[in-house]
Design a protein around this motif. Structure first.
Motif, PDB file in Angstrom:
ATOM      1  N   ALA A  35       0.834  -1.202   0.000  1.00 48.12           N
ATOM      2  CA  ALA A  35       0.000   0.000   0.000  1.00 48.12           C
ATOM      3  C   ALA A  35       0.867   1.249   0.000  1.00 48.12           C
ATOM      4  CB  ALA A  35      -0.907   0.005   1.227  1.00 48.12           C
ATOM      5  N   GLY A  36       0.262   2.351  -0.433  1.00 45.48           N
ATOM      6  CA  GLY A  36       0.982   3.613  -0.460  1.00 45.48           C
ATOM      7  C   GLY A  36       0.094   4.735  -0.954  1.00 45.48           C
ATOM      8  N   TYR A  37       0.708   5.684  -1.635  1.00 45.18           N
ATOM      9  CA  TYR A  37       0.000   6.887  -2.079  1.00 45.18           C
ATOM     10  C   TYR A  37       0.347   7.154  -3.533  1.00 45.18           C
ATOM     11  CZ  TYR A  37       0.131   7.338   3.018  1.00 45.18           C
ATOM     12  OH  TYR A  37       0.039   7.095   4.373  1.00 45.18           O
ATOM     13  N   GLY A  38      -0.687   7.408  -4.363  1.00 41.07           N
ATOM     14  CA  GLY A  38      -0.441   7.622  -5.782  1.00 41.07           C
ATOM     15  C   GLY A  38       0.182   6.384  -6.399  1.00 41.07           C
ATOM     16  N   GLU A  39       1.352   6.557  -6.998  1.00 40.08           N
ATOM     17  CA  GLU A  39       2.065   5.416  -7.586  1.00 40.08           C
ATOM     18  C   GLU A  39       3.143   4.872  -6.648  1.00 40.08           C
ATOM     19  OE1 GLU A  39       1.086   4.017 -10.437  1.00 40.08           O
ATOM     20  OE2 GLU A  39      -0.502   5.530 -10.424  1.00 40.08           O
ATOM     21  N   ILE A  61       4.680   2.932  -3.596  1.00 42.64           N
ATOM     22  CA  ILE A  61       4.402   1.860  -2.641  1.00 42.64           C
ATOM     23  C   ILE A  61       5.259   2.095  -1.391  1.00 42.64           C
ATOM     24  CG2 ILE A  61       4.552  -0.616  -2.197  1.00 42.64           C
ATOM     25  CD1 ILE A  61       4.102  -1.077  -5.186  1.00 42.64           C
ATOM     26  N   VAL A  62       4.606   2.252  -0.242  1.00 45.33           N
ATOM     27  CA  VAL A  62       5.303   2.506   1.023  1.00 45.33           C
ATOM     28  C   VAL A  62       5.440   1.214   1.824  1.00 45.33           C
ATOM     29  CG1 VAL A  62       5.285   3.818   3.186  1.00 45.33           C
ATOM     30  CG2 VAL A  62       4.464   4.882   1.065  1.00 45.33           C
ATOM     31  N   LEU A  63       4.358   0.443   1.882  1.00 45.87           N
ATOM     32  CA  LEU A  63       4.372  -0.841   2.592  1.00 45.87           C
ATOM     33  C   LEU A  63       4.560  -1.959   1.573  1.00 45.87           C
ATOM     34  CD1 LEU A  63       1.343  -0.454   5.043  1.00 45.87           C
ATOM     35  CD2 LEU A  63       3.744   0.136   5.453  1.00 45.87           C
ATOM     36  N   SER A  64       5.535  -2.829   1.807  1.00 42.48           N
ATOM     37  CA  SER A  64       5.783  -3.916   0.862  1.00 42.48           C
ATOM     38  C   SER A  64       5.635  -5.262   1.566  1.00 42.48           C
ATOM     39  CB  SER A  64       7.191  -3.786   0.263  1.00 42.48           C
ATOM     40  OG  SER A  64       8.170  -3.632   1.279  1.00 42.48           O
ATOM     41  N   ASP A  65       4.655  -6.019   1.140  1.00 45.70           N
ATOM     42  CA  ASP A  65       4.446  -7.382   1.642  1.00 45.70           C
ATOM     43  C   ASP A  65       4.329  -7.416   3.172  1.00 45.70           C
ATOM     44  OD1 ASP A  65       4.026 -10.085   1.150  1.00 45.70           O
ATOM     45  OD2 ASP A  65       6.124 -10.586   1.541  1.00 45.70           O
ATOM     46  N   MET A  66       3.425  -6.596   3.700  1.00 44.00           N
ATOM     47  CA  MET A  66       3.220  -6.485   5.151  1.00 44.00           C
ATOM     48  C   MET A  66       2.207  -7.531   5.618  1.00 44.00           C
ATOM     49  SD  MET A  66       3.699  -4.598   8.008  1.00 44.00           S
ATOM     50  CE  MET A  66       4.356  -3.056   7.409  1.00 44.00           C
ATOM     51  N   SER A  67       2.609  -8.367   6.565  1.00 39.63           N
ATOM     52  CA  SER A  67       1.700  -9.353   7.161  1.00 39.63           C
ATOM     53  C   SER A  67       1.745  -9.212   8.672  1.00 39.63           C
ATOM     54  CB  SER A  67       2.085 -10.775   6.752  1.00 39.63           C
ATOM     55  OG  SER A  67       1.903 -10.972   5.364  1.00 39.63           O
ATOM     56  N   LEU A  68       0.561  -9.225   9.282  1.00 43.08           N
ATOM     57  CA  LEU A  68       0.452  -8.950  10.716  1.00 43.08           C
ATOM     58  C   LEU A  68      -0.854  -9.544  11.231  1.00 43.08           C
ATOM     59  CD1 LEU A  68       1.987  -7.235  12.880  1.00 43.08           C
ATOM     60  CD2 LEU A  68       0.552  -5.309  12.197  1.00 43.08           C
ATOM     61  N   GLY A 109       7.046   3.978   7.478  1.00 40.74           N
ATOM     62  CA  GLY A 109       5.748   3.412   7.104  1.00 40.74           C
ATOM     63  C   GLY A 109       4.785   3.201   8.252  1.00 40.74           C
ATOM     64  N   LYS A 110       5.101   3.736   9.439  1.00 40.62           N
ATOM     65  CA  LYS A 110       4.233   3.493  10.610  1.00 40.62           C
ATOM     66  C   LYS A 110       2.838   4.088  10.410  1.00 40.62           C
ATOM     67  CE  LYS A 110       6.841   5.586  13.634  1.00 40.62           C
ATOM     68  NZ  LYS A 110       7.812   6.193  12.676  1.00 40.62           N
ATOM     69  N   THR A 111       2.781   5.356  10.048  1.00 41.91           N
ATOM     70  CA  THR A 111       1.477   5.993   9.840  1.00 41.91           C
ATOM     71  C   THR A 111       0.784   5.421   8.611  1.00 41.91           C
ATOM     72  OG1 THR A 111       2.064   8.046  10.980  1.00 41.91           O
ATOM     73  CG2 THR A 111       0.331   8.198   9.324  1.00 41.91           C
ATOM     74  N   GLU A 151      11.135  -0.926   9.048  1.00 42.36           N
ATOM     75  CA  GLU A 151      12.179  -0.257   8.277  1.00 42.36           C
ATOM     76  C   GLU A 151      11.797  -0.358   6.810  1.00 42.36           C
ATOM     77  OE1 GLU A 151      16.156  -1.637   8.969  1.00 42.36           O
ATOM     78  OE2 GLU A 151      16.140  -1.091  11.091  1.00 42.36           O
ATOM     79  N   ARG A 152      11.768   0.785   6.139  1.00 45.99           N
ATOM     80  CA  ARG A 152      11.468   0.825   4.700  1.00 45.99           C
ATOM     81  C   ARG A 152      10.204   0.063   4.340  1.00 45.99           C
ATOM     82  NH1 ARG A 152      17.595   0.051   2.184  1.00 45.99           N
ATOM     83  NH2 ARG A 152      18.487   1.882   3.172  1.00 45.99           N
ATOM     84  N   GLY A 153       9.170   0.232   5.160  1.00 44.39           N
ATOM     85  CA  GLY A 153       7.878  -0.344   4.840  1.00 44.39           C
ATOM     86  C   GLY A 153       7.717  -1.821   5.116  1.00 44.39           C
ATOM     87  N   SER A 154       8.701  -2.415   5.827  1.00 45.93           N
ATOM     88  CA  SER A 154       8.623  -3.840   6.151  1.00 45.93           C
ATOM     89  C   SER A 154       8.886  -4.045   7.639  1.00 45.93           C
ATOM     90  CB  SER A 154       9.664  -4.629   5.353  1.00 45.93           C
ATOM     91  OG  SER A 154       9.419  -4.539   3.970  1.00 45.93           O
ATOM     92  N   ILE A 155       8.356  -5.150   8.169  1.00 48.99           N
ATOM     93  CA  ILE A 155       8.617  -5.505   9.566  1.00 48.99           C
ATOM     94  C   ILE A 155       9.980  -6.179   9.642  1.00 48.99           C
ATOM     95  CG2 ILE A 155       7.880  -6.956  11.502  1.00 48.99           C
ATOM     96  CD1 ILE A 155       4.993  -6.627  10.501  1.00 48.99           C
ATOM     97  N   VAL A 156      10.872  -5.588  10.450  1.00 48.42           N
ATOM     98  CA  VAL A 156      12.212  -6.171  10.601  1.00 48.42           C
ATOM     99  C   VAL A 156      12.389  -6.815  11.975  1.00 48.42           C
ATOM    100  CG1 VAL A 156      13.309  -4.650   8.931  1.00 48.42           C
ATOM    101  CG2 VAL A 156      13.159  -3.932  11.330  1.00 48.42           C
ATOM    102  N   HIS A 157      11.439  -6.586  12.880  1.00 46.88           N
ATOM    103  CA  HIS A 157      11.513  -7.224  14.196  1.00 46.88           C
ATOM    104  C   HIS A 157      10.106  -7.338  14.758  1.00 46.88           C
ATOM    105  CE1 HIS A 157      14.045  -8.580  17.551  1.00 46.88           C
ATOM    106  NE2 HIS A 157      13.102  -8.109  18.336  1.00 46.88           N
TER     107      HIS A 157
END
Length: 238
Positions: free
Chosen positions: A12-16, A18-25, A42-44, A206-212
């Motif tokens: 997901a993101g804005y316009g073209e 992509i801010v969140l890449s392959d986020m699963s939670l 990418g928190k907000t 970090e950079r739109g992905s969960i690292v921890h």
């Protein structure tokens, strides 16, 4: 316990962009999740994507077994997404009570129950939104979200700019609301020190992905993780 909120492979993101890449939670009921990360990670955007105000490029968001990915923000609110944005967005020209009754949906969280949680709002019930202090406005923003009777409560930087005594009161209330109401809460917070005592679980972006992704207690025991990802030294000092 079944998941109350399940996000799978969200892009997901804005316009073209992509801010969140392959986020699963996944979150069960009664859990407080803290989302940490440096600015611009990418928190907000994660919060906004659950609310429905970003562009979804792929993936799904499921709320209590119901796919809400294609729903508009107002439909998601009625389905059970409660949102307290960083700007609070209270109605400044309405009274405290009018702010809550304007959006209230049937359920256990009534205006009177909010007053019991935040007695100061009852004292200010006839004051207009623009007559409240910052802490009172935040209480009202949370109270208004609760009168929607949400299944998920999203809070973006809820303690920003508030006095320490108000922060303590708000965090205690959020914990009580989450664990006593069968909902789950996601809190975006800059200050790890503030939130580790409340959260059950913490994810770091970090950079739109969960690292921890770990229990809060594990991060308290290993502050090196916070230092590595956030540049926070001595995160367990408070």
């Amino acid at each position: 316990m079944p998941d109350l909120l399940a996000i799978e492979s969200l892009r997901a993101g804005y316009g073209e962009a992509i801010v969140l890449s392959d986020m699963s939670l996944r979150l069960p009921e009664g859990q407080v999740l803290a989302v940490l990360g440096r600015n611009g990670t990418g928190k907000t955007t994660l919060i906004n994507s659950i609310v429905g105000v970003t562009r979804c490029f792929g993936g799904t968001i499921v709320l209590k077994g119901r796919d809400i990915t294609a729903m508009r923000p107002d439909e998601r609110a009625r389905a059970g997404i409660g949102w307290v944005p960083q700007e609070r967005n209270i109605f400044r020209s309405l009274t405290v009570e009018e702010n809550m009754t304007a959006v209230a949906q049937p359920g256990p969280w009534t205006v009177e129950k909010v007053y019991r949680m935040f007695p100061r709002l009852q004292e200010r019930r006839r004051n207009f939104g623009n007559q409240l202090s910052g802490g009172e406005q935040q209480m009202l923003a949370i109270g208004r979200a609760l009168t929607l009777n949400p299944k998920v409560l999203l809070l973006d930087e809820p303690t920003e700019g508030l006095a320490p005594i108000i922060v303590e009161e708000l965090l205690k209330a959020i914990g009580s609301i989450t664990r006593g109401s069968g909902i789950c809460s996601i809190i975006v917070e800059q200050n790890a020190r503030k939130i580790l005592g409340l959260a059950d679980r913490v994810v770091i972006l970090e950079r739109g992905s969960i690292v921890h992704d770990a229990p809060s207690a594990a991060l308290k025991a290993d502050p090196a993780v916070l230092e590595r990802h956030l540049g926070v030294a001595g995160a367990t000092a408070h």
